[in-house]
Design a protein around this motif. Structure first.
Motif, PDB file in Angstrom:
ATOM      1  N   TYR A 112       4.582  -0.004   0.284  1.00 29.07           N
ATOM      2  CA  TYR A 112       3.609  -0.612  -0.526  1.00 29.07           C
ATOM      3  C   TYR A 112       3.134  -2.039  -0.117  1.00 29.07           C
ATOM      4  O   TYR A 112       1.936  -2.455  -0.504  1.00 29.07           O
ATOM      5  N   LEU A 113       3.574  -2.854   0.573  1.00 30.47           N
ATOM      6  CA  LEU A 113       3.403  -4.076   0.642  1.00 30.47           C
ATOM      7  C   LEU A 113       1.856  -4.508   1.435  1.00 30.47           C
ATOM      8  O   LEU A 113       1.043  -5.090   1.108  1.00 30.47           O
ATOM      9  N   GLU A 114       1.588  -3.737   2.447  1.00 32.12           N
ATOM     10  CA  GLU A 114       0.367  -4.072   3.101  1.00 32.12           C
ATOM     11  C   GLU A 114      -0.959  -3.530   2.147  1.00 32.12           C
ATOM     12  O   GLU A 114      -1.923  -4.298   1.903  1.00 32.12           O
ATOM     13  N   THR A 115      -0.709  -2.482   1.312  1.00 30.20           N
ATOM     14  CA  THR A 115      -1.858  -2.180   0.643  1.00 30.20           C
ATOM     15  C   THR A 115      -1.763  -3.081  -0.665  1.00 30.20           C
ATOM     16  O   THR A 115      -2.981  -3.509  -1.154  1.00 30.20           O
ATOM     17  N   PHE A 116      -0.843  -3.586  -1.217  1.00 31.41           N
ATOM     18  CA  PHE A 116      -0.825  -4.750  -2.084  1.00 31.41           C
ATOM     19  C   PHE A 116      -1.329  -5.810  -1.656  1.00 31.41           C
ATOM     20  O   PHE A 116      -2.197  -6.451  -2.417  1.00 31.41           O
ATOM     21  N   LEU A 117      -0.862  -6.436  -0.579  1.00 26.65           N
ATOM     22  CA  LEU A 117      -1.534  -7.717  -0.120  1.00 26.65           C
ATOM     23  C   LEU A 117      -2.957  -7.662   0.305  1.00 26.65           C
ATOM     24  O   LEU A 117      -3.767  -8.449   0.019  1.00 26.65           O
ATOM     25  N   ASN A 118      -3.547  -6.517   1.012  1.00 25.50           N
ATOM     26  CA  ASN A 118      -4.762  -6.317   1.509  1.00 25.50           C
ATOM     27  C   ASN A 118      -5.723  -6.267   0.177  1.00 25.50           C
ATOM     28  O   ASN A 118      -7.020  -6.971  -0.039  1.00 25.50           O
ATOM     29  N   SER A 119      -5.165  -5.496  -0.705  1.00 24.56           N
ATOM     30  CA  SER A 119      -5.896  -5.547  -2.034  1.00 24.56           C
ATOM     31  C   SER A 119      -5.942  -6.913  -2.894  1.00 24.56           C
ATOM     32  O   SER A 119      -6.939  -7.179  -3.366  1.00 24.56           O
ATOM     33  N   SER A 120      -5.060  -7.443  -3.050  1.00 26.89           N
ATOM     34  CA  SER A 120      -4.808  -9.217  -3.445  1.00 26.89           C
ATOM     35  C   SER A 120      -5.712  -9.818  -2.986  1.00 26.89           C
ATOM     36  O   SER A 120      -6.556 -10.703  -3.250  1.00 26.89           O
TER      37      SER A 120
END
Ligand code: 5GW
Ligand code: MN
Length: 277
Positions: free
Chosen positions: A55-63
């Motif tokens: 999850y982390l990269e998708t979360f941060l890039n969307s953030s």
């Protein structure tokens, strides 16, 4: 340009805190005011074990595209693998720190120990650099503006599955032996998103952590772990701002006429894969 008031939803709590729904506010006005006041935001997120790759990269890039755009943002990522290289493009005035945490064997402990880690990092670091803090689950994706209108002294989120239900359906902890025990409440808040000034979030995290530890000593565990303790704390310490479920929606719920925008969505979850060691 006029803002229609929302008549289809509750826009104010009984203690006069706003409940934020799309159409109620001018984002530009909030952004200008917070820039003028020098607001800056820390975001804490936990990515332990398989949740890091999942999850982390998708979360941060969307953030990067949607969370507090225009304000300084500092990410604090808590993980058992801080050496992991992330593929994230940070905008100007946005920084990221990886902080090592232990990987608890019980997932309930991973979830509950977040409160301790959050209060510690606010004390050691965040309070010197940021005016506000937001704490997020990592299994989510930003899909729309999650901006400075959400900043306040103490900010809580209405749970997407409960906001329209009568209170008898709220899943508060009903065990009198737990410190999270409560009979009545205002709303059912979702622990996937909470925030506020660093001072308020530190008090909240500390308060919840103390009650979690007291429960452990008494060999009880609240029904929904940290979320039960969060709901109890927010019953005793009313939030100054409440976010509508537009700020954390699950598309599985289907169409709802009152959800006019989705700003953050629950990511799909493969429980079998993630919850086996
Ligand atoms: C793993 C298995 C079961 C429950 C939680 C975990 C788990 C949670 C984990 O292995 N690693 C981890 O970093 N977490 C953090 O706790 C994530 O930030 C996650 O978003 C948060 C809450 O756990 P969730 O998202 O599985 O809980 P629900 O209530 O959204 O299902
Ligand atoms: Mn989650």
């Amino acid at each position: 340009f006029h803002f229609r008031s929302r008549t289809d939803v509750q826009t104010c709590t009984t203690w006069k805190a706003p409940i934020l729904w799309e159409g109620m506010f001018d984002p530009e006005v909030y952004d200008q005011n917070h820039k003028k006041e020098g607001s800056s935001v820390a975001l804490t997120v936990f990515a332990v074990g398989r949740y890091l790759d999942e999850y982390l990269e998708t979360f941060l890039n969307s953030s990067e595209h949607h969370f507090m755009v225009g304000l300084p943002v500092s990410y604090y990522v808590f993980t058992d693998m801080p050496e992991k290289v992330l593929h994230i493009h940070l905008g100007p005035q946005r920084t990221l720190k990886m902080i090592k945490v232990q990987r608890h064997s019980r997932w309930q402990d991973i979830s509950m120990m977040r409160m301790k880690a959050i209060s510690d990092v606010i004390e050691s670091d965040i309070r010197h650099h940021s005016t506000h803090v937001f704490c997020f689950d990592v299994d989510q994706v930003f899909t729309g503006r999650f901006g400075s209108e959400a900043l306040g002294d103490s900010v809580a989120l209405l749970h997407a599955y409960y906001y329209h239900l009568p209170k008898i359906f709220y899943t508060y902890d009903r065990n009198p032996k737990s410190k999270a025990y409560m009979e009545n409440g205002d709303f059912y808040y979702h622990a996937a998103v909470f925030g506020g000034s660093w001072k308020s979030v530190k008090s909240l995290a500390e308060g919840c952590y103390q009650n979690i530890m007291e429960d452990k000593q008494n060999n009880v565990e609240a029904l929904w772990h940290d979320e039960s303790h969060l709901n109890k704390y927010l019953w005793l310490h009313k939030p100054s701002r409440v976010l509508s479920p537009e700020y954390c929606w699950d598309t599985h719920i289907g169409y709802r006429s009152d959800i006019q925008v989705t700003r953050l969505l629950w990511a799909p979850k493969q429980y079998d894969k993630l919850r086996t060691p």
